[in-house]
Design a protein around this motif. Structure first.
Motif, PDB file in Angstrom:
ATOM      1  N   ALA A   8      40.110  26.631  49.556  1.00 62.70           N
ATOM      2  CA  ALA A   8      39.123  27.562  49.005  1.00 62.70           C
ATOM      3  C   ALA A   8      39.581  28.995  49.199  1.00 62.70           C
ATOM      4  CB  ALA A   8      37.778  27.355  49.704  1.00 62.70           C
ATOM      5  N   LEU A   9      39.157  29.841  48.271  1.00 62.82           N
ATOM      6  CA  LEU A   9      39.376  31.281  48.381  1.00 62.82           C
ATOM      7  C   LEU A   9      38.017  31.957  48.212  1.00 62.82           C
ATOM      8  CD1 LEU A   9      41.245  33.781  48.531  1.00 62.82           C
ATOM      9  CD2 LEU A   9      41.593  33.578  46.072  1.00 62.82           C
ATOM     10  N   ILE A  10      37.604  32.702  49.227  1.00 66.26           N
ATOM     11  CA  ILE A  10      36.293  33.358  49.206  1.00 66.26           C
ATOM     12  C   ILE A  10      36.502  34.868  49.267  1.00 66.26           C
ATOM     13  CG2 ILE A  10      34.041  33.575  50.340  1.00 66.26           C
ATOM     14  CD1 ILE A  10      34.489  30.822  51.587  1.00 66.26           C
ATOM     15  N   LEU A  11      35.927  35.573  48.302  1.00 65.46           N
ATOM     16  CA  LEU A  11      36.080  37.022  48.250  1.00 65.46           C
ATOM     17  C   LEU A  11      34.897  37.668  48.954  1.00 65.46           C
ATOM     18  CD1 LEU A  11      37.261  37.483  44.558  1.00 65.46           C
ATOM     19  CD2 LEU A  11      38.581  36.843  46.592  1.00 65.46           C
ATOM     20  N   ALA A  12      35.175  38.303  50.092  1.00 61.08           N
ATOM     21  CA  ALA A  12      34.093  38.828  50.929  1.00 61.08           C
ATOM     22  C   ALA A  12      34.405  40.237  51.426  1.00 61.08           C
ATOM     23  CB  ALA A  12      33.860  37.878  52.105  1.00 61.08           C
ATOM     24  N   ALA A  13      35.065  41.027  50.587  1.00 61.58           N
ATOM     25  CA  ALA A  13      35.496  42.359  51.021  1.00 61.58           C
ATOM     26  C   ALA A  13      34.432  43.420  50.781  1.00 61.58           C
ATOM     27  CB  ALA A  13      36.788  42.756  50.295  1.00 61.58           C
ATOM     28  N   GLY A  14      33.436  43.104  49.957  1.00 54.37           N
ATOM     29  CA  GLY A  14      32.527  44.139  49.471  1.00 54.37           C
ATOM     30  C   GLY A  14      31.433  44.525  50.445  1.00 54.37           C
ATOM     31  N   ARG A  15      30.881  45.665  50.186  1.00 54.12           N
ATOM     32  CA  ARG A  15      29.889  46.234  51.084  1.00 54.12           C
ATOM     33  C   ARG A  15      28.465  45.858  50.696  1.00 54.12           C
ATOM     34  NH1 ARG A  15      28.976  52.355  53.245  1.00 54.12           N
ATOM     35  NH2 ARG A  15      27.081  51.797  54.338  1.00 54.12           N
ATOM     36  N   GLY A  16      28.246  45.666  49.398  1.00 58.73           N
ATOM     37  CA  GLY A  16      26.885  45.379  48.960  1.00 58.73           C
ATOM     38  C   GLY A  16      26.026  46.621  48.996  1.00 58.73           C
ATOM     39  N   LYS A  53      40.751  23.921  54.409  1.00 57.64           N
ATOM     40  CA  LYS A  53      41.428  25.213  54.501  1.00 57.64           C
ATOM     41  C   LYS A  53      40.762  26.218  53.582  1.00 57.64           C
ATOM     42  CE  LYS A  53      45.673  27.666  53.461  1.00 57.64           C
ATOM     43  NZ  LYS A  53      46.805  27.684  52.522  1.00 57.64           N
ATOM     44  N   ALA A  54      40.446  27.376  54.145  1.00 55.26           N
ATOM     45  CA  ALA A  54      39.862  28.444  53.326  1.00 55.26           C
ATOM     46  C   ALA A  54      40.544  29.765  53.653  1.00 55.26           C
ATOM     47  CB  ALA A  54      38.365  28.548  53.579  1.00 55.26           C
ATOM     48  N   THR A  55      40.746  30.553  52.626  1.00 50.93           N
ATOM     49  CA  THR A  55      41.219  31.919  52.801  1.00 50.93           C
ATOM     50  C   THR A  55      40.052  32.835  52.470  1.00 50.93           C
ATOM     51  OG1 THR A  55      43.477  31.337  52.175  1.00 50.93           O
ATOM     52  CG2 THR A  55      42.869  33.664  52.008  1.00 50.93           C
ATOM     53  N   VAL A  56      39.748  33.748  53.376  1.00 51.45           N
ATOM     54  CA  VAL A  56      38.652  34.687  53.139  1.00 51.45           C
ATOM     55  C   VAL A  56      39.232  36.092  53.072  1.00 51.45           C
ATOM     56  CG1 VAL A  56      36.444  35.586  53.977  1.00 51.45           C
ATOM     57  CG2 VAL A  56      37.036  33.181  54.376  1.00 51.45           C
ATOM     58  N   VAL A  57      38.972  36.782  51.973  1.00 52.57           N
ATOM     59  CA  VAL A  57      39.436  38.159  51.834  1.00 52.57           C
ATOM     60  C   VAL A  57      38.328  39.081  52.315  1.00 52.57           C
ATOM     61  CG1 VAL A  57      40.380  39.922  50.300  1.00 52.57           C
ATOM     62  CG2 VAL A  57      40.821  37.496  49.838  1.00 52.57           C
ATOM     63  N   VAL A  58      38.635  39.871  53.343  1.00 52.58           N
ATOM     64  CA  VAL A  58      37.672  40.796  53.919  1.00 52.58           C
ATOM     65  C   VAL A  58      38.152  42.232  53.706  1.00 52.58           C
ATOM     66  CG1 VAL A  58      36.781  39.175  55.650  1.00 52.58           C
ATOM     67  CG2 VAL A  58      38.760  40.593  56.206  1.00 52.58           C
ATOM     68  N   GLY A  59      37.230  43.186  53.819  1.00 51.75           N
ATOM     69  CA  GLY A  59      37.602  44.595  53.623  1.00 51.75           C
ATOM     70  C   GLY A  59      36.673  45.487  54.407  1.00 51.75           C
ATOM     71  N   PHE A  60      35.455  45.644  53.889  1.00 53.19           N
ATOM     72  CA  PHE A  60      34.437  46.442  54.580  1.00 53.19           C
ATOM     73  C   PHE A  60      34.153  45.817  55.946  1.00 53.19           C
ATOM     74  CE2 PHE A  60      29.771  47.138  55.282  1.00 53.19           C
ATOM     75  CZ  PHE A  60      29.849  48.487  55.568  1.00 53.19           C
ATOM     76  N   PRO A  85      42.708  46.344  52.360  1.00 53.20           N
ATOM     77  CA  PRO A  85      42.431  47.682  52.897  1.00 53.20           C
ATOM     78  C   PRO A  85      41.988  48.641  51.796  1.00 53.20           C
ATOM     79  CG  PRO A  85      44.799  47.303  52.783  1.00 53.20           C
ATOM     80  CD  PRO A  85      44.144  46.040  52.296  1.00 53.20           C
ATOM     81  N   PHE A  86      42.128  48.204  50.541  1.00 55.70           N
ATOM     82  CA  PHE A  86      41.817  49.069  49.400  1.00 55.70           C
ATOM     83  C   PHE A  86      40.465  48.709  48.797  1.00 55.70           C
ATOM     84  CE2 PHE A  86      46.362  47.813  49.425  1.00 55.70           C
ATOM     85  CZ  PHE A  86      46.875  48.987  49.962  1.00 55.70           C
ATOM     86  N   TYR A  87      39.588  48.091  49.607  1.00 57.07           N
ATOM     87  CA  TYR A  87      38.355  47.544  49.032  1.00 57.07           C
ATOM     88  C   TYR A  87      37.468  48.601  48.378  1.00 57.07           C
ATOM     89  CZ  TYR A  87      35.712  49.235  53.042  1.00 57.07           C
ATOM     90  OH  TYR A  87      35.122  50.044  53.971  1.00 57.07           O
ATOM     91  N   THR A  88      37.589  49.872  48.825  1.00 59.29           N
ATOM     92  CA  THR A  88      36.736  50.900  48.210  1.00 59.29           C
ATOM     93  C   THR A  88      37.228  51.308  46.822  1.00 59.29           C
ATOM     94  OG1 THR A  88      37.983  52.665  49.284  1.00 59.29           O
ATOM     95  CG2 THR A  88      35.958  51.927  50.384  1.00 59.29           C
ATOM     96  N   VAL A  89      38.504  51.065  46.537  1.00 59.85           N
ATOM     97  CA  VAL A  89      39.059  51.494  45.242  1.00 59.85           C
ATOM     98  C   VAL A  89      39.502  50.315  44.376  1.00 59.85           C
ATOM     99  CG1 VAL A  89      39.725  53.820  45.948  1.00 59.85           C
ATOM    100  CG2 VAL A  89      41.310  51.915  46.344  1.00 59.85           C
ATOM    101  N   THR A  90      39.194  49.096  44.829  1.00 63.13           N
ATOM    102  CA  THR A  90      39.429  47.927  43.985  1.00 63.13           C
ATOM    103  C   THR A  90      38.122  47.166  43.865  1.00 63.13           C
ATOM    104  OG1 THR A  90      40.046  46.595  45.915  1.00 63.13           O
ATOM    105  CG2 THR A  90      41.852  47.579  44.647  1.00 63.13           C
ATOM    106  N   ASN A  91      38.112  46.225  42.928  1.00 64.62           N
ATOM    107  CA  ASN A  91      36.952  45.358  42.802  1.00 64.62           C
ATOM    108  C   ASN A  91      37.403  43.938  43.132  1.00 64.62           C
ATOM    109  OD1 ASN A  91      34.391  44.304  42.020  1.00 64.62           O
ATOM    110  ND2 ASN A  91      34.135  46.059  40.666  1.00 64.62           N
ATOM    111  N   THR A  92      36.690  42.938  42.631  1.00 64.88           N
ATOM    112  CA  THR A  92      37.011  41.557  43.018  1.00 64.88           C
ATOM    113  C   THR A  92      38.416  41.139  42.605  1.00 64.88           C
ATOM    114  OG1 THR A  92      35.781  40.867  41.044  1.00 64.88           O
ATOM    115  CG2 THR A  92      34.658  40.641  43.167  1.00 64.88           C
TER     116      THR A  92
END
Length: 253
Positions: A8-16, A53-60, A85-92
């Motif tokens: 699995a790949l879970i995108l969890a970098a955002g702040r909401g 196995k899961a990969t979680v992308v974090v940022g904020f 590290p670029f979560y503020t200037v990238t999107n999903t």
């Protein structure tokens, strides 16, 4: 040949940020529904379905996120973290692209702010498709990630699709066969070049569709899912989510 492992790949970098104070300075995926954060529900579901196995992308708040997610990871499941590290200037799309480097098997992908029930995943994984996308057919507004389907293939997926042309909403959960992942990675780069770093993952799906790659819609209309973008979504999920404490208390038996 043979059955591939599934990861699995879970995108969890955002702040909401649209949740305002409700987010309490936490990454959105750590918002609690019932007694557990959104991502705990996701990981449990994956684990139940045999995904180890899961990969979680974090940022904020990356460090805090890693700690909290590690705490709720089911026993016997391996979660690896990729930091955007670029979560503020990238999107999903940026998070997806960074996360892909850790993926080598068939893949189920989801946004870290979406709760859903077992049958959604079951239906997606049962679909005999290189790329399967979970679609809920309901009347859409401007905010939804709308799809247009032709000849049983998704040909457009974008917030920009005219609501009157839309044939439902892509809920941000998809399954990829291993063979399709490289194609997707190339499409992602093309999407970056064309539309810039603030693109959504869906831009890469659009590139694939435009290149003639078949994206298979999987109808999950009527099954439980909820994306958490606004305060009302969170309230609704807290009442309706079948695996929340509240949900369990309300169910017969």
């Amino acid at each position: 040949g043979g059955t591939h492992q599934l990861e699995a790949l879970i995108l969890a970098a955002g702040r909401g940020s649209r949740l305002g104070e409700l987010g309490g300075g936490l990454p959105k995926t750590l918002l609690r529904i019932g007694d557990r954060p959104i991502i705990a529900h996701q990981l449990s579901l994956l684990h139940e379905m045999g995904i180890r196995k899961a990969t979680v992308v974090v940022g904020f708040q990356a460090e805090q996120a890693v700690r909290a997610i590690t705490e709720v990871t089911p026993t016997g499941m391996h979660v690896q973290f990729v930091i955007n590290p670029f979560y503020t200037v990238t999107n999903t799309l940026g998070s997806f692209w960074l996360g892909l480097s850790s993926v080598s098997e068939d893949l189920v992908y989801m946004n870290g702010d979406t709760v859903f029930d077992r049958p959604v995943l079951r239906r997606l994984l049962d679909a005999p498709a290189d790329v399967a996308m979970a679609i809920d057919d309901h009347p859409c507004g401007d905010e939804e990630m709308k799809v247009i389907i032709r000849d049983a293939a998704v040909v457009r997926v974008s917030k920009e699709v005219d609501p009157s042309d839309a044939q439902g909403e892509f809920i941000g959960v998809a399954a990829f066969k291993r063979e399709a992942i490289e194609t997707f990675a190339r499409a992602a780069l093309k999407a970056f070049n064309e539309w810039g770093p603030m693109s959504y993952t869906e831009a890469a799906f659009e590139v694939m569709a435009a290149d003639g790659y078949r994206l298979t819609p999987v109808d999950i209309t009527g099954l439980y899912w909820q994306e958490i973008d606004f305060e009302a979504d969170l309230e609704r999920a807290r009442v309706q989510f079948p695996h929340s404490e509240i949900g369990r208390a309300c169910r017969p038996g």
